[in-house]
Design a protein around this motif. Structure first.
Motif, short mmCIF file in Angstrom:
data_model
loop_
_atom_site.label_atom_id
_atom_site.label_comp_id
_atom_site.label_asym_id
_atom_site.label_seq_id
_atom_site.Cartn_x
_atom_site.Cartn_y
_atom_site.Cartn_z
N PHE A 1 1.05 -4.69 -3.53
CA PHE A 1 1.10 -4.34 -4.59
C PHE A 1 1.96 -4.52 -5.90
O PHE A 1 2.11 -3.44 -6.66
CB PHE A 1 1.75 -2.57 -3.94
CG PHE A 1 0.98 -1.87 -3.18
CD1 PHE A 1 -0.55 -1.85 -3.25
CD2 PHE A 1 1.34 -1.93 -2.04
CE1 PHE A 1 -1.10 -0.31 -2.35
CE2 PHE A 1 0.97 -1.01 -0.63
CZ PHE A 1 -0.77 -0.97 -1.00
N PRO B 1 -0.70 -4.63 -9.09
CA PRO B 1 -0.38 -2.98 -9.00
C PRO B 1 -1.32 -2.38 -8.65
O PRO B 1 -2.01 -0.48 -8.58
CB PRO B 1 0.32 -2.95 -10.08
CG PRO B 1 1.51 -4.35 -10.46
CD PRO B 1 -0.27 -5.42 -9.81
N ILE C 1 -2.17 -0.12 -6.28
CA ILE C 1 -1.54 1.21 -5.89
C ILE C 1 -2.57 1.96 -5.94
O ILE C 1 -2.83 3.40 -5.02
CB ILE C 1 -0.45 1.58 -6.66
CG1 ILE C 1 0.86 0.65 -5.97
CG2 ILE C 1 -0.21 3.05 -7.06
CD1 ILE C 1 2.02 -0.03 -7.17
N LYS D 1 2.85 3.34 2.93
CA LYS D 1 3.54 4.53 1.40
C LYS D 1 4.83 3.92 1.02
O LYS D 1 5.00 3.65 -0.56
CB LYS D 1 3.71 5.46 2.24
CG LYS D 1 2.58 6.56 1.35
CD LYS D 1 2.97 7.63 2.38
CE LYS D 1 1.91 8.92 2.36
NZ LYS D 1 1.71 9.70 2.72
N ILE E 1 4.29 0.38 -1.37
CA ILE E 1 3.77 0.89 -2.66
C ILE E 1 4.61 1.49 -3.82
O ILE E 1 5.10 1.40 -4.53
CB ILE E 1 2.94 2.40 -2.59
CG1 ILE E 1 1.08 2.00 -2.02
CG2 ILE E 1 2.55 2.77 -4.10
CD1 ILE E 1 0.49 2.94 -2.00
N VAL F 1 6.14 1.43 -7.40
CA VAL F 1 6.06 2.65 -8.60
C VAL F 1 7.70 2.18 -8.75
O VAL F 1 8.03 2.70 -9.79
CB VAL F 1 6.30 3.16 -7.71
CG1 VAL F 1 6.42 4.79 -8.76
CG2 VAL F 1 4.30 3.18 -7.53
N ILE G 1 3.85 -0.60 -12.35
CA ILE G 1 2.56 0.09 -13.09
C ILE G 1 3.08 -0.43 -14.35
O ILE G 1 1.63 -0.64 -15.13
CB ILE G 1 2.41 1.32 -12.76
CG1 ILE G 1 2.46 1.93 -11.62
CG2 ILE G 1 1.72 1.97 -13.45
CD1 ILE G 1 2.38 2.95 -10.68
N LEU H 1 3.74 10.03 -4.61
CA LEU H 1 4.25 8.63 -4.63
C LEU H 1 4.89 7.62 -6.37
O LEU H 1 5.06 6.61 -7.21
CB LEU H 1 3.31 7.56 -4.64
CG LEU H 1 2.57 7.30 -2.53
CD1 LEU H 1 1.04 6.95 -3.16
CD2 LEU H 1 3.01 7.43 -2.40
N ILE I 1 4.02 7.94 -9.39
CA ILE I 1 2.85 8.14 -10.09
C ILE I 1 3.46 7.95 -11.21
O ILE I 1 3.48 7.66 -12.56
CB ILE I 1 1.65 7.34 -9.42
CG1 ILE I 1 2.16 6.80 -8.54
CG2 ILE I 1 1.04 7.23 -10.63
CD1 ILE I 1 0.42 5.80 -7.77
#
Ligand code: CTP
Length: 433
Positions: free
Chosen positions: A171, A175, A178, A197, A200, A204, A209, A240, A242
């Motif tokens: 990731f 990215p 994700i 997870k 990720i 993050v 990201i 997560l 995000i």
């Protein structure tokens, strides 16, 4: 659920006939050229899950472009090649595109960079991919004809319903994965495996990201919007972190996410609006962002929609939200006030307000506006006013506005009513002046 990979040949032969023929042609040409060819990726995953997928991706251990040229000659399609990436597409009318790529190893010079590519074997080609369930291949020719190649236990994860990355840096290097993990989990009803997870979350929290361009972020988010089980995806995005990453630290509440689940019902209430006539994603984005402080919106909205398309509408809808609610919720609401208040609103905004407000009075007026008030207009025009002897000028506008107001308020209906009312207004005016 068990997936018996020994019946891959049979599964392939149960596909639509034109697809089977395509695969047979590729297999035959590869045999003649003495080149190993594999079907890879999403097609294999979906074949084993009995899900429809008509995107055929072939990996060639050797020269993909040369092989694609030969295949194209047989199929009489159109060939598009990219020498730099060693890829080729055979385009056939009314059939899936068929992609060919030379087996390759990829490495990243720095996180989120475009990968450097070098020719390699099927193992390396599969190892560079995202999740174990997407890393299986079917060997087309050679000693393992129509057998599943599964170096990374994709089949086990497929039957256990798990999305599992191949390695911890997956990731960080890319990215976009994700978002892909979330999309596949929701689409297939799978879970993201626990360690994956963690990878990720790590990526993050390390702001990976934000290393992606906003174009790519938007593309991935809209991929999620269009895919299955949106609410599950949004809940995973929240879990997560995000949203925090996309919204400069501001999370999105479960309440907003649950409201999004209700958008299809709201759309049914507005049954004169067809889904294909609206930007559905705009409603989702407005609902998602409706709890975010207004001053943050311009800074983060480009992660969700592009400037050219929906940017201004979404900001305006959010900015006017509280005013709309407070006017529609007050006592003795005047219908003309509703009419004038909502004139600015697009269908997307009306649906959003209805979905968001959770108040039956407000909902009543929103619906009444859409179904009744919005289309009201005067039948008479300036021409008709001329016949009453009124001279053109600001008075024209004022009288037409008053006629419209009376019509919206339900005092007058027909053209005759309008004329009579205009006449009366004119008379009053003359008496006053
Ligand atoms: N892939 C990857 N990393 C990405 C994008 C793609 O490893 N960021 C690999 C996966 O092996 C994937 C294949 O490339 O299966 C093809 O990508 P794509 O067509 O985007 O995905 P599919 O798996 O075919 O899924 P979809 O059904 O959404 O097209």
């Amino acid at each position: 659920q068990s997936y018996d990979f020994l019946d891959v040949r049979e599964k392939i032969h149960h596909l639509p006939q034109d697809m089977v023929s395509l695969i047979e042609v590729v297999k035959k040409v590869a045999k003649e050229e003495n080149t190993k060819v594999f079907i890879v990726g999403g097609f294999v995953r979906d074949l084993l899950l009995n899900r429809k997928n008509f995107d055929l991706d072939f990996v060639v251990e050797g020269d993909a472009i040369k092989l694609a040229e030969k295949v194209n000659k047989r199929l009489q399609g159109r060939l598009v090649t990219h020498k730099k990436f060693q890829t080729a597409v055979v385009k056939l009318p009314q059939q899936p595109h068929i992609d060919f790529v030379s087996a390759r190893r990829e490495y990243y010079e720095y996180p989120a960079a475009l990968p450097k590519v070098e020719k390699s074997t099927i193992w390396n080609d599969l190892f560079r991919r995202d999740f174990t369930i997407n890393c299986m291949a079917i060997e087309l020719n050679g000693e393992k004809e129509y057998q599943l190649i599964d170096y990374f236990s994709g089949l086990d994860d497929l039957s256990d319903g798990l999305i599992r990355a191949l390695y911890n840096l997956s990731f960080i290097e890319d990215p976009t994965r994700i978002f892909r993990a979330i999309r596949f989990a929701s689409r297939l009803g799978f879970s993201i495996e626990e360690e994956t997870k963690k990878f990720i979350l790590q990526a993050v929290n390390d702001h990976m990201i934000n290393k992606l361009s906003q174009d790519r972020i938007r593309e991935e988010i809209h991929g999620i919007f269009k895919d299955e089980n949106l609410i599950n995806s949004l809940a995973l995005m929240k879990e997560l972190n995000i949203f925090k990453s996309l919204n400069q630290g501001q999370d999105i509440s479960m309440k907003e996410i649950q409201k999004i689940e209700n958008i299809p019902n709201t759309l049914e209430v507005f049954n004169t609006i067809k889904r294909e006539d609206i930007r559905y994603a705009d409603i989702i984005v407005q609902q998602l962002l409706s709890g975010i402080p207004m001053e943050l919106i311009p800074k983060i909205i480009n992660n969700y929609v592009s400037y050219r398309q929906s940017y201004h509408g979404i900001i305006e809808g959010l900015r006017k939200k509280n005013r709309v609610y407070s006017i529609l919720w007050s006592e003795n609401v005047d219908l003309y006030e509703v009419y004038a208040l909502l004139e600015f609103a697009t269908d997307e905004m009306l649906i959003f307000y209805y979905n968001d407000c959770e108040n039956n009075d407000i909902r009543h007026y929103l619906l009444y506006y859409k179904l009744k008030l919005q289309s009201i207009n005067t039948i008479i025009t300036g021409q008709d006013l001329l016949t009453l002897g009124i001279t053109p000028g600001p008075l024209f506008k004022r009288i037409l506005k008053e006629v419209l107001k009376a019509k919206v308020q339900g005092y007058i209906y027909t053209k005759e009513d309008e004329m009579a009312y205009a006449k009366k207004l004119y008379k009053n005016y003359l008496e006053m002046s």
